[in-house]
Design an enzyme around this catalytic site. Structure first.
Site, PDB file in Angstrom:
ATOM      1  N   GLY A  11      13.103   0.735   5.813  1.00  0.00           N
ATOM      2  CA  GLY A  11      12.483   1.571   4.891  1.00  0.00           C
ATOM      3  C   GLY A  11      12.350   0.921   3.516  1.00  0.00           C
ATOM      4  CB  SER A  12      11.494  -2.949   2.511  1.00  0.00           C
ATOM      5  OG  SER A  12      10.269  -2.972   3.213  1.00  0.00           O
ATOM      6  CG  ASN A  13       6.159  -0.941   3.351  1.00  0.00           C
ATOM      7  OD1 ASN A  13       5.580  -1.179   2.475  1.00  0.00           O
ATOM      8  ND2 ASN A  13       6.753  -1.660   4.290  1.00  0.00           N
ATOM      9  CG  ASN A 106       0.255   2.526   9.636  1.00  0.00           C
ATOM     10  OD1 ASN A 106       1.370   2.667   9.489  1.00  0.00           O
ATOM     11  ND2 ASN A 106      -0.353   1.750  10.438  1.00  0.00           N
ATOM     12  CG  HIS A 108      -1.060  -3.505  11.321  1.00  0.00           C
ATOM     13  ND1 HIS A 108      -0.083  -3.430  12.123  1.00  0.00           N
ATOM     14  CD2 HIS A 108      -1.673  -4.512  11.191  1.00  0.00           C
ATOM     15  CE1 HIS A 108      -0.009  -4.214  12.865  1.00  0.00           C
ATOM     16  NE2 HIS A 108      -1.151  -5.287  12.672  1.00  0.00           N
ATOM     17  CG  ASP A 149      -2.174  -0.926  13.973  1.00  0.00           C
ATOM     18  OD1 ASP A 149      -1.592  -1.661  14.894  1.00  0.00           O
ATOM     19  OD2 ASP A 149      -1.448  -0.007  13.060  1.00  0.00           O
ATOM     20  CD  GLU A 178       4.217  -5.220   5.205  1.00  0.00           C
ATOM     21  OE1 GLU A 178       4.755  -3.904   5.462  1.00  0.00           O
ATOM     22  OE2 GLU A 178       4.371  -6.294   5.820  1.00  0.00           O
TER      23      GLU A 178
HETATM   24  C1  GRF Z   1       6.700  -3.455   8.051  1.00  0.00           C
HETATM   25  O1  GRF Z   1       6.329  -4.982   8.112  1.00  0.00           O
HETATM   26  C2  GRF Z   1       5.558  -2.814   7.988  1.00  0.00           C
HETATM   27  O2  GRF Z   1       4.095  -3.479   7.629  1.00  0.00           O
HETATM   28  C3  GRF Z   1       5.365  -2.498   9.367  1.00  0.00           C
HETATM   29  O3  GRF Z   1       7.019  -2.412   9.842  1.00  0.00           O
HETATM   30  C4  GRF Z   1       7.675  -3.026   8.742  1.00  0.00           C
HETATM   31  C5  GRF Z   1       8.330  -1.697   8.062  1.00  0.00           C
HETATM   32  O4  GRF Z   1       9.262  -2.300   7.271  1.00  0.00           O
HETATM   33  N1  GRF Z   1       4.754  -1.377  10.160  1.00  0.00           N
HETATM   34  P1  GRF Z   1      10.130  -1.362   6.420  1.00  0.00           P
HETATM   35  O5  GRF Z   1      10.848  -0.545   7.224  1.00  0.00           O
HETATM   36  O6  GRF Z   1       9.070  -0.351   5.358  1.00  0.00           O
HETATM   37  O7  GRF Z   1      11.020  -2.298   5.437  1.00  0.00           O
END
Ligand code: GRF
Length: 206
Positions: A11-13, A106, A108, A149, A178
């Site tokens: 969940g870092s994003n 999304n 990627h 994608d 990202e």
């Molecule tokens: C990220 O590298 C994203 O690009 C890919 O899966 C990973 C998810 O990371 N789709 P996080 O769970 O958001 O840290």
């Protein structure tokens, strides 16, 4: 805008979206976080910020169609405007993609159309990048269509692949990008600055 974030892992994003909303950079509110994995750390992140989290996955919705219909039901009852896939490792139904055409974003970890599609997820992407020997890789923010994608590209940013890079060092470099690109794409969407014509996404600067 009302936002739903679909997650599966660390969940870092998701965290970067939460942080940008809290800083006032994004004019949106995360109404719900849906995880395809029961105890993903992403759900903990949501809970830490008083955001409702929900597990919808193989254990409680073994049938993929029922799973996607449940997700659609939740999105509609919460009047969601934007769905963000942030490391979401389950397949969305065509019905969901059609209902939310150009409203699913999304992230990627490669420069699409390179190193993407089925089988290219997570570290596998960076392994393939190193194996191929390309000198540039990066991240792509795109709208989701029926393919994997393959939807219209919103933003991309490149990073050098150095000779001493490993999957670990490369994935960290790309993850940093990202965390820059995803909030920027979400911000533009929430400010209605993304116009999609066919495959092309125009960013209006007015
Ligand atoms: C990220 O590298 C994203 O690009 C890919 O899966 C990973 C998810 O990371 N789709 P996080 O769970 O958001 O840290």
């Amino acid at each position: 805008k009302k936002i739903a974030v679909l997650v599966s892992g660390r969940g870092s994003n998701l965290q970067t979206i939460i942080d940008n909303i809290e800083k006032g950079n994004i004019n949106g509110k995360i109404e719900i976080v849906i995880s395809s994995k029961k105890n993903s750390y992403a759900l903990e992140r949501a809970a830490n910020h008083n955001i409702e989290g929900m597990y919808i996955g193989k254990k409680n919705y073994p049938d993929i169609d029922k799973r996607n219909n449940k997700i659609i039901e939740i999105l509609q009852e919460r009047k969601i405007d934007l769905i963000i896939l942030a490391g979401y490792m389950s397949i969305l139904s065509e019905k969901l993609v059609k209902l939310y055409r150009n409203r699913i974003i999304n992230i990627h970890p490669s420069l699409i159309p390179s190193f993407c599609g089925k089988g290219f997820y997570g570290f596998k992407v960076h392994e393939a990048v190193l194996e191929y020997g390309v000198k540039l890789t990066g991240a792509t923010v795109h709208f989701v269509d029926e393919g994997t994608d393959t939807g219209p590209v919103i933003l991309q940013k490149a990073v050098n692949v150095d000779s001493d890079d490993t999957v670990d060092t490369l994935s960290k470099k790309v993850l940093k990008i990202e965390h820059e690109l995803l909030p920027l794409g979400v911000k533009m969407f929430c400010e209605d600055k993304l116009q999609v014509k066919g495959r092309k996404v125009r960013i209006s600067i007015d």
